[in-house]
Design a protein around this motif. Structure first.
Motif, short mmCIF file in Angstrom:
data_model
loop_
_atom_site.label_atom_id
_atom_site.label_comp_id
_atom_site.label_asym_id
_atom_site.label_seq_id
_atom_site.Cartn_x
_atom_site.Cartn_y
_atom_site.Cartn_z
N ALA A 120 37.95 35.36 27.13
CA ALA A 120 37.76 36.60 27.88
C ALA A 120 39.11 37.19 28.22
O ALA A 120 40.03 36.49 28.65
N ILE A 121 39.25 38.50 28.00
CA ILE A 121 40.47 39.21 28.38
C ILE A 121 40.07 40.39 29.23
O ILE A 121 39.12 41.12 28.92
N SER A 122 40.78 40.59 30.34
CA SER A 122 40.49 41.68 31.27
C SER A 122 41.70 42.60 31.37
O SER A 122 42.84 42.14 31.46
N LEU A 123 41.42 43.90 31.36
CA LEU A 123 42.45 44.92 31.53
C LEU A 123 42.10 45.80 32.71
O LEU A 123 40.93 46.01 33.03
N GLY A 124 43.15 46.35 33.34
CA GLY A 124 42.95 47.25 34.45
C GLY A 124 42.86 46.53 35.79
O GLY A 124 43.10 45.33 35.89
N THR A 125 42.53 47.28 36.81
CA THR A 125 42.38 46.74 38.16
C THR A 125 41.09 47.27 38.76
O THR A 125 40.60 48.34 38.38
N GLU A 126 40.54 46.51 39.68
CA GLU A 126 39.32 46.95 40.35
C GLU A 126 39.53 48.29 41.06
O GLU A 126 40.60 48.52 41.63
N PRO A 127 38.57 49.18 41.01
CA PRO A 127 37.23 49.02 40.42
C PRO A 127 37.17 49.38 38.93
O PRO A 127 36.11 49.27 38.33
N LEU A 128 38.32 49.78 38.36
CA LEU A 128 38.34 50.17 36.95
C LEU A 128 38.85 49.01 36.11
O LEU A 128 39.88 49.11 35.42
N LEU A 129 38.13 47.91 36.20
CA LEU A 129 38.47 46.69 35.46
C LEU A 129 37.43 46.46 34.37
O LEU A 129 36.23 46.64 34.60
N ARG A 130 37.89 46.07 33.20
CA ARG A 130 36.96 45.83 32.10
C ARG A 130 37.30 44.52 31.42
O ARG A 130 38.47 44.20 31.22
N THR A 131 36.27 43.76 31.05
CA THR A 131 36.46 42.44 30.43
C THR A 131 35.67 42.36 29.14
O THR A 131 34.51 42.80 29.07
N TRP A 132 36.30 41.78 28.11
CA TRP A 132 35.64 41.57 26.83
C TRP A 132 35.97 40.19 26.30
O TRP A 132 37.04 39.63 26.61
N LEU A 133 35.05 39.65 25.51
CA LEU A 133 35.32 38.41 24.78
C LEU A 133 35.85 38.78 23.40
O LEU A 133 35.27 39.61 22.71
N THR A 134 36.95 38.18 23.02
CA THR A 134 37.51 38.46 21.70
C THR A 134 38.23 37.22 21.19
O THR A 134 38.60 36.33 21.96
N PHE A 135 38.43 37.14 19.88
CA PHE A 135 39.07 35.99 19.28
C PHE A 135 40.59 36.11 19.36
O PHE A 135 41.16 37.19 19.16
#
Length: 255
Positions: A120-135
């Motif tokens: 899992a990699i997360s970009l941004g900061t709350e509340p504009l935070l987004r997380t995705w699973l990637t290889f």
């Protein structure tokens, strides 16, 4: 720029099948979502030192660890975590999936990855935070960076990167999240990479000189032979040129 890896498959057969699938179904035929426009303007240069030609280096949260020196590279076909950073994530290497496809840098040198893993990699900061699973591909090689965020991660986030504005932008619902670049870290990475490449070049040149000297020494020894000046005195042997005329050798031996 890094090419190779498991983009569209980890074998030639898998990549051909992926190409055929794109030909059959077409590209961009999926359902379109309502997302905000990702653009850049003068307001995005606030806090950015200009003029500059700095690489885009950000921080990201990967596997619940905040990692700095993440190089955003739109030219790389894989996401990379260098082993020194991977070890700090405290993930057992047994969890890595094997990779058959090597990686190639812009110099054309081949690198065999240790394997790949989905994180899992997360970009941004709350509340504009987004997380995705990637290889991520794990590479054991010297680098000033901890991570290279390539096209797979950027595509997963539907992100747009601007080196000039030192930002990565991505949608979070109907809003725009962003990850700010760190110009100081970027410049430090550049200096570290130059020093690393310089040391590698000096070591290579030193090794080449050593090999040349060894070759000259071997060649010089092969071109000479021992001449016994006094038959009853072994200590009188001297080295002479192997191609010395026989008459001159006799003259030396008779001295």
């Amino acid at each position: 720029m890094i090419t190779g890896g498991t983009t569209d498959g980890d074998s030639h057969r898998a990549r051909k099948a992926r190409s055929r699938q794109l030909e059959v179904y077409g590209v961009g035929s999926g359902k379109k979502e309502d997302v905000p426009i990702l653009g850049f303007g003068p307001q995005d240069l606030e806090g950015v030192e200009t003029p500059h030609n700095d690489a885009l280096v950000i921080s990201a949260v990967i596997a619940n660890y905040t990692i700095s020196r993440v190089f955003v590279d739109t030219g790389s076909s894989v996401n990379v975590i260098f082993k020194k950073a991977f070890d700090q994530l405290q993930i057992d290497e047994a969890e890595l999936q094997p990779m058959a496809t090597p990686l190639f840098g812009f110099t054309g040198h081949e690198v065999r990855p240790l394997g790949q893993i989905r994180l899992a990699i997360s970009l941004g900061t709350e509340p504009l935070l987004r997380t995705w699973l990637t290889f991520f591909t794990i590479v054991d090689a010297p680098s000033a960076y901890n991570v290279i965020m390539g096209r797979p991660a950027l595509s997963a986030f539907s992100a747009v990167a601007s080196t000039y504005h030192q930002k990565v932008k991505f949608s979070v619902g109907d809003q725009v999240g962003e990850a700010q670049g760190d110009q100081l870290a970027s410049r430090r990475c550049y200096v570290d990479m130059v020093h690393t490449d310089s040391r590698k070049l000096r070591r290579t040149q030193a090794a080449e000189v050593h090999l040349v000297r060894e070759a000259h020494t071997v060649a010089a020894m092969e071109d000479k032979e021992l001449l016994q000046v006094r038959p009853n005195c072994p200590e009188s042997a001297v080295q002479v040129a192997a191609d010395l005329p026989p008459a001159l050798k006799e003259e030396l031996g008779a001295c």
